[in-house]
Design an enzyme around this catalytic site. Structure first.
Site, PDB file in Angstrom:
ATOM      1  N   LYS A 200       0.821  -1.209   0.000  1.00 51.35           N
ATOM      2  CA  LYS A 200       0.000   0.000   0.000  1.00 51.35           C
ATOM      3  C   LYS A 200       0.863   1.270   0.000  1.00 51.35           C
ATOM      4  CE  LYS A 200      -3.904  -2.317   2.244  1.00 51.35           C
ATOM      5  NZ  LYS A 200      -4.449  -2.734   3.546  1.00 51.35           N
ATOM      6  N   GLY A 297     -12.983  -4.263   4.889  1.00 52.34           N
ATOM      7  CA  GLY A 297     -14.390  -4.632   5.076  1.00 52.34           C
ATOM      8  C   GLY A 297     -15.164  -4.545   3.786  1.00 52.34           C
TER       9      GLY A 297
HETATM   10  N1  HSE Z   1      -5.786  -7.432   5.509  1.00 53.86           N
HETATM   11  C1  HSE Z   1      -6.012  -6.061   5.208  1.00 53.86           C
HETATM   12  C2  HSE Z   1      -6.047  -5.263   6.534  1.00 53.86           C
HETATM   13  C3  HSE Z   1      -7.297  -5.899   4.443  1.00 53.86           C
HETATM   14  O1  HSE Z   1      -6.049  -5.881   7.602  1.00 53.86           O
HETATM   15  O2  HSE Z   1      -6.015  -4.048   6.502  1.00 53.86           O
HETATM   16  C4  HSE Z   1      -7.456  -4.618   3.697  1.00 53.86           C
HETATM   17  O3  HSE Z   1      -6.488  -4.429   2.706  1.00 53.86           O
END
Ligand code: HSE
Length: 401
Positions: A200, A297
């Site tokens: 990210k 979510g």
């Molecule tokens: N596994 C990720 C989190 C999901 O816990 O943020 C969203 O990208």
């Protein structure tokens, strides 16, 4: 009318169908046209599902249907999502995705193919779930030179760290509880080792610089070594411990990294708790701005995917500008980056520690058998050398600015 296909009828894919159905009057008004989900691609059948008639198993049905102009890729993973997305874009069909892995791996290439074929590759949902952050970076902050981005970008680890902080619980215990409640994956490696946050921040950093930040070059440290004792010390300093994903221009060059940090109560990210995410952006004209909300979510993530579909509907035949070239950026070596460090060593090493770090400040939190201190600002290299000279630490955590 804009005919839409959804690839993958899992959590996010079914959320996309639900968002389009629930908010159809408002969405159609904002899109200026009617959005209709024509196909849902999945390997499975869904007998009894209200949309079971739309389910197909062959991607070519979607690819070869000239009515389909927008595809929501909510499958996750690299393949077959990459091949499907690429072929859709080559056919002039826009793709809206929540797939951070694919965006981090192939973002510049898929953006180029979209440009060449007068369509769009949009990925608002890939970072921060439902939090608008890609669009602000692409549209709203175009007058800014953004010099730093700091984010809490993973809900699972933020939930675990918040519980450890508030309840004084250990990592393994909280992870197990999070798994039992369905907050953490059965295989939590991508979250707890920081790999998810790394992808990210690679995406956000690439948008910040307009060039490619390869996630494989980002220094990444997870939260598995954080213990409840670390939180006792953090509490003593009025700090908490958060997994931060950050990128910034530094004296040593462009830094991108993911690691747990001690952050003070005054830090804007201190109060971001539980599964919430936040992204803290600094621009040279605006100063600070922060984007906060549900980073994961079904419906929050689906809402972001559908916002991209609306953007496609508003710009038929046009490519929305996005600056992310495929030229790779060389990141600064973490060894040259300066931090202060919180350090715990055995009480038996106290004299050696004081000799190695003479200007450090002692921190007594009443933990038996330990000597703890916070160093001055120093490079990672200098810190590692001094620490090695005293035979290592029980743990060490960087202090956020
Ligand atoms: N596994 C990720 C989190 C999901 O816990 O943020 C969203 O990208």
């Amino acid at each position: 009318m804009v005919q839409v296909a959804v690839l993958g009828y899992g959590t996010v894919g079914s959320g996309v169908v639900e968002v389009i159905e629930t908010n159809k009057a408002d969405i159609d008004k904002k899109a200026g046209t009617h959005l209709n989900v024509k196909y849902i691609l999945d390997l499975r059948d869904f007998p009894g599902d209200p949309y079971e008639e739309k389910v197909v198993h062959d991607f070519n049905i979607i690819l070869n249907d000239p009515e389909i102009s927008v595809i929501c890729e909510t499958m996750g993973g690299n393949e077959p999502a990459y091949t499907f997305s690429k072929n859709a874009l080559l056919a002039g069909k826009s793709v809206c995705t929540s797939n951070k892995e694919l965006v981090a791996n192939h973002g510049p290439e898929l953006l180029r193919i979209a440009r060449e074929n007068h369509c769009n590759y949009l990925f608002e949902a890939s970072v921060g779930g439902g939090i608008p952050i890609i669009r602000p970076l692409n549209y709203s902050l175009t007058a800014e030179k953004i010099d730093s981005i700091t984010g809490i970008l993973n809900g699972t680890t933020n939930y675990i760290l918040t519980k450890m902080d508030k309840e004084g619980a250990g990592f393994d215990e909280v992870l197990k509880e999070a798994q039992d409640k369905g907050y953490a994956e059965k295989n939590p490696e991508a979250d707890v080792e920081g790999y998810d946050a790394c992808r990210k921040i690679a995406i956000l950093s690439s948008l910040m610089k307009g060039k490619n930040v390869d996630y494989k070059t980002i220094y990444t440290e997870g939260i598995t070594k954080i213990t409840k004792e670390d939180f006792i010390y953090a509490g003593k300093m009025n700090h908490s411990i958060k997994l931060l994903a950050m990128s910034r221009d530094t004296e040593a060059g462009f830094l991108a990294m993911v690691a747990p940090f001690m952050i003070s109560k005054e830090h804007p990210l201190y109060s971001v708790s539980d599964v919430f995410n936040a992204v803290y952006v600094h621009g040279n004209m605006l100063g600070d701005s922060m984007y906060y909300g549900r980073g994961a979510g079904k419906l929050p993530t689906a809402s972001a995917v559908v916002s991209d579909v609306v953007d496609c509907a508003r710009h038929p035949g046009k490519t929305i500008m996005c600056f992310w070239d495929d030229e790779d950026i060389t990141l600064t070596d973490i060894a040259d980056v300066k931090h202060r460090f919180f350090v715990r060593v055995s009480a038996l090493k106290k004299d050696e520690a004081i000799a190695a770090f003479p200007s450090a400040s002692e921190l007594n939190a009443g933990v038996d058998g330990e000597y703890a201190f916070v160093t001055d600002n120093m490079t990672e290299k200098e810190f590692d050398e001094k620490l090695a000279a005293i035979g290592g630490a029980i743990n060490r955590i960087r202090m956020a600015d």
